[in-house]
Design an enzyme around this catalytic site. Structure first.
Site, mmCIF file in Angstrom:
data_model
loop_
_atom_site.group_PDB
_atom_site.id
_atom_site.type_symbol
_atom_site.label_atom_id
_atom_site.label_comp_id
_atom_site.label_asym_id
_atom_site.label_seq_id
_atom_site.Cartn_x
_atom_site.Cartn_y
_atom_site.Cartn_z
ATOM 1 N N GLY A 1 9.121 45.327 79.319
ATOM 2 C CA GLY A 1 9.835 45.672 77.871
ATOM 3 C C GLY A 1 9.402 43.711 77.490
ATOM 4 O O GLY A 1 8.264 43.767 77.653
ATOM 5 N N ILE A 2 10.287 42.576 77.342
ATOM 6 C CA ILE A 2 10.265 41.513 76.275
ATOM 7 C C ILE A 2 9.806 40.630 77.383
ATOM 8 O O ILE A 2 8.734 39.307 77.614
ATOM 9 C CB ILE A 2 11.507 40.806 75.579
ATOM 10 C CG1 ILE A 2 10.916 41.932 74.413
ATOM 11 C CG2 ILE A 2 11.055 39.550 75.906
ATOM 12 C CD1 ILE A 2 12.888 41.351 73.584
ATOM 13 N N ALA B 1 15.644 38.380 81.913
ATOM 14 C CA ALA B 1 16.978 39.404 82.238
ATOM 15 C C ALA B 1 18.074 39.839 81.839
ATOM 16 O O ALA B 1 19.089 38.709 81.966
ATOM 17 C CB ALA B 1 17.090 39.531 83.611
ATOM 18 N N ASP C 1 27.376 49.192 76.347
ATOM 19 C CA ASP C 1 27.582 49.557 75.249
ATOM 20 C C ASP C 1 28.663 50.433 75.537
ATOM 21 O O ASP C 1 28.515 51.290 75.704
ATOM 22 C CB ASP C 1 26.477 50.299 74.085
ATOM 23 C CG ASP C 1 25.067 48.635 74.073
ATOM 24 O OD1 ASP C 1 25.691 47.632 74.391
ATOM 25 O OD2 ASP C 1 24.167 49.336 72.638
ATOM 26 N N MET D 1 29.172 45.443 66.567
ATOM 27 C CA MET D 1 30.016 46.784 67.289
ATOM 28 C C MET D 1 29.063 47.022 68.533
ATOM 29 O O MET D 1 28.091 47.797 68.209
ATOM 30 C CB MET D 1 30.266 47.848 65.897
ATOM 31 C CG MET D 1 29.306 48.559 65.633
ATOM 32 S SD MET D 1 29.475 50.126 64.423
ATOM 33 C CE MET D 1 29.231 48.894 62.496
ATOM 34 N N GLN E 1 29.344 46.041 71.238
ATOM 35 C CA GLN E 1 28.754 44.821 72.219
ATOM 36 C C GLN E 1 29.206 43.795 72.266
ATOM 37 O O GLN E 1 29.231 42.687 72.520
ATOM 38 C CB GLN E 1 27.602 45.121 71.878
ATOM 39 C CG GLN E 1 26.322 45.361 71.296
ATOM 40 C CD GLN E 1 24.430 45.251 71.268
ATOM 41 O OE1 GLN E 1 24.681 44.044 70.944
ATOM 42 N NE2 GLN E 1 23.992 45.903 73.206
ATOM 43 N N TYR F 1 28.469 42.013 75.572
ATOM 44 C CA TYR F 1 27.175 41.952 75.232
ATOM 45 C C TYR F 1 26.783 40.788 74.567
ATOM 46 O O TYR F 1 26.483 39.572 74.643
ATOM 47 C CB TYR F 1 25.958 42.694 74.855
ATOM 48 C CG TYR F 1 24.782 42.261 75.208
ATOM 49 C CD1 TYR F 1 23.633 42.246 75.421
ATOM 50 C CD2 TYR F 1 23.948 42.260 73.438
ATOM 51 C CE1 TYR F 1 22.205 42.159 75.823
ATOM 52 C CE2 TYR F 1 22.475 42.066 73.346
ATOM 53 C CZ TYR F 1 21.906 41.754 74.407
ATOM 54 O OH TYR F 1 21.005 41.715 74.292
HETATM 55 N N1 CAA Z 1 24.348 49.279 63.605
HETATM 56 C C1 CAA Z 1 25.682 50.661 62.296
HETATM 57 N N2 CAA Z 1 25.609 51.292 62.725
HETATM 58 C C2 CAA Z 1 26.398 51.626 64.169
HETATM 59 C C3 CAA Z 1 25.996 50.307 65.106
HETATM 60 C C4 CAA Z 1 24.864 50.160 64.530
HETATM 61 N N3 CAA Z 1 24.656 49.242 65.352
HETATM 62 N N4 CAA Z 1 26.257 51.201 66.361
HETATM 63 C C5 CAA Z 1 27.066 52.207 66.278
HETATM 64 N N5 CAA Z 1 27.145 52.621 64.413
HETATM 65 C C6 CAA Z 1 27.758 53.281 63.869
HETATM 66 C C7 CAA Z 1 26.901 54.760 64.147
HETATM 67 O O1 CAA Z 1 26.411 55.197 62.927
HETATM 68 C C8 CAA Z 1 28.087 55.714 63.259
HETATM 69 O O2 CAA Z 1 28.563 55.304 62.552
HETATM 70 P P1 CAA Z 1 29.231 56.854 61.424
HETATM 71 O O3 CAA Z 1 30.131 57.159 62.463
HETATM 72 O O4 CAA Z 1 28.948 56.857 60.488
HETATM 73 O O5 CAA Z 1 27.947 58.567 61.936
HETATM 74 C C9 CAA Z 1 29.512 54.899 64.300
HETATM 75 O O6 CAA Z 1 29.153 53.229 64.320
HETATM 76 C C10 CAA Z 1 30.591 55.487 65.554
HETATM 77 O O7 CAA Z 1 29.215 54.984 66.312
HETATM 78 P P2 CAA Z 1 29.031 56.605 67.538
HETATM 79 O O8 CAA Z 1 29.234 57.506 67.197
HETATM 80 O O9 CAA Z 1 27.567 56.386 67.970
HETATM 81 O O10 CAA Z 1 30.032 56.406 68.109
HETATM 82 P P3 CAA Z 1 29.885 56.516 70.278
HETATM 83 O O11 CAA Z 1 31.627 56.014 70.440
HETATM 84 O O12 CAA Z 1 29.684 57.563 70.006
HETATM 85 O O13 CAA Z 1 28.886 55.533 70.444
HETATM 86 C C11 CAA Z 1 28.547 52.966 70.807
HETATM 87 C C12 CAA Z 1 29.440 53.795 70.335
HETATM 88 C C13 CAA Z 1 28.137 53.012 72.288
HETATM 89 C C14 CAA Z 1 28.450 51.530 69.758
HETATM 90 C C15 CAA Z 1 26.181 53.478 70.038
HETATM 91 O O14 CAA Z 1 26.901 54.098 68.900
HETATM 92 C C16 CAA Z 1 25.623 52.475 70.530
HETATM 93 O O15 CAA Z 1 24.876 52.439 71.428
HETATM 94 N N6 CAA Z 1 25.327 52.044 69.443
HETATM 95 C C17 CAA Z 1 24.478 50.632 69.206
HETATM 96 C C18 CAA Z 1 25.068 49.304 69.424
HETATM 97 C C19 CAA Z 1 23.520 48.165 69.656
HETATM 98 O O16 CAA Z 1 23.138 47.760 68.628
HETATM 99 N N7 CAA Z 1 23.222 48.392 70.854
HETATM 100 C C20 CAA Z 1 22.201 46.722 70.567
HETATM 101 C C21 CAA Z 1 21.459 47.735 71.793
HETATM 102 S S1 CAA Z 1 19.471 46.836 71.863
HETATM 103 C C22 CAA Z 1 20.215 44.744 72.963
HETATM 104 O O17 CAA Z 1 21.183 44.818 73.058
HETATM 105 C C23 CAA Z 1 19.196 43.978 72.124
HETATM 106 C C24 CAA Z 1 19.280 43.360 71.491
HETATM 107 O O18 CAA Z 1 19.385 42.442 71.394
HETATM 108 C C25 CAA Z 1 19.177 43.431 70.383
#
Ligand code: CAA
Length: 241
Positions: free
Chosen positions: A14-15, A84, A89, A143, A145, A148
């Protein structure tokens, strides 16, 4: 000038992999840490002739002994890029204590674990570069996180305080806060959610790892000697602080 030695944690994927390559291209002797993905690390080592060492950055004793070993085998480390990190989430009401602790230990306590064994030699030498990888989500919140975001925001406070302590010793401490970058970690976000995230990025795409790495290489260099305690946002305009 003597070749500088740079240690990049999480430096084989990755990065982190892009950072290892960017520093190597700038003439550093690069050492890449990784944790468990031995096959990827071996391939990375073979392909790029960058030495790789496996240990867990959440464990202080492992960090201390790995740094001692690297110093003995290669010389003193002048540049640390602590990249690292993991995600676990989950919405907060569903987050277990294990998910909280793993992320805090790996992403935040690791800053202490990695810097503490190195800082005396940097102070004695009167030179050091410490670059920490935080995240857009430390600044804007996200949301799913809470763990994190807490850890990545902690990195910014850690770095500001350490920057003040070490400025007079020729050591700079800076933070890079990448936005959503095209890596395995981001690709593991559910597809429907990732589409929403990309729609929020004014530049209209995910970042590239090499775009983050180029900024790390700049902060590592002599030209950046007057920059310390700073956080550089690289996020395609998704969050302006
Ligand atoms: N942006 C916008 N909307 C989001 C969102 C985000 N980052 N995360 C969740 N949502 C929304 C979903 O789209 C969903 O919307 P609807 O109800 O309208 O469909 C709602 O929130 C609920 O989400 P889930 O149905 O997915 O709920 P869940 O309980 O199954 O999972 C979750 C929740 C684990 C938070 C999952 O949605 C998820 O993994 N979201 C991503 C979170 C995220 O952005 N992580 C970043 C990872 S990359 C990283 O961390 C590197 C970095 O430094 C940027």
């Amino acid at each position: 000038m003597q070749q500088r030695i740079a240690l990049v944690t999480g430096g084989t994927r990755g990065i982190g992999a892009a950072i290892s390559l960017a520093l190597k291209a700038k003439g550093y002797k690069v050492i890449a840490n990784y944790h468990q993905n031995h096959e990827t690390a071996e391939n990375f080592q073979k392909q790029h002739s960058i030495d790789v060492y496996s240990w867990d950055v959440s464990n202080y004793d492992d960090c201390q002994s790995a740094i001692q070993k690297i110093t003995k085998e290669h010389g003193e480390i002048s540049t640390l890029v602590h990249n690292a990190g993991i995600t676990k989430d989950s919405f907060f009401h569903k987050m277990s204590p294990v998910m909280w602790n793993e992320v805090i230990q790996t992403n935040l306590s690791s800053c202490f674990n990695m810097v503490h064994p190195l800082i005396d030699s940097m102070r004695q030498k009167g030179f050091g570069r410490i670059i920490m990888l935080s995240s857009i989500n430390a600044l804007k919140g996200q949301m799913g996180q809470v763990n994190y975001c807490a850890a990545k925001a902690g990195i910014i406070g850690f770095s500001k305080a350490l920057a003040l302590e070490t400025a007079s010793k020729g050591i700079t401490v800076n933070v890079i806060a990448p936005g959503y970058t095209d890596t395995e970690m981001v690709r593991s976000v559910p597809e429907n959610v990732l589409e929403k995230i990309i729609a929020q990025i004014p530049v209209g795409r995910l970042g590239r790892a090499d775009e983050i790495a180029a900024c790390v290489a700049f902060l590592a260099g002599d030209d950046a000697g007057f920059i310390t305690g700073e956080t550089l946002n690289i996020n395609g305009g998704q969050y302006l602080s």
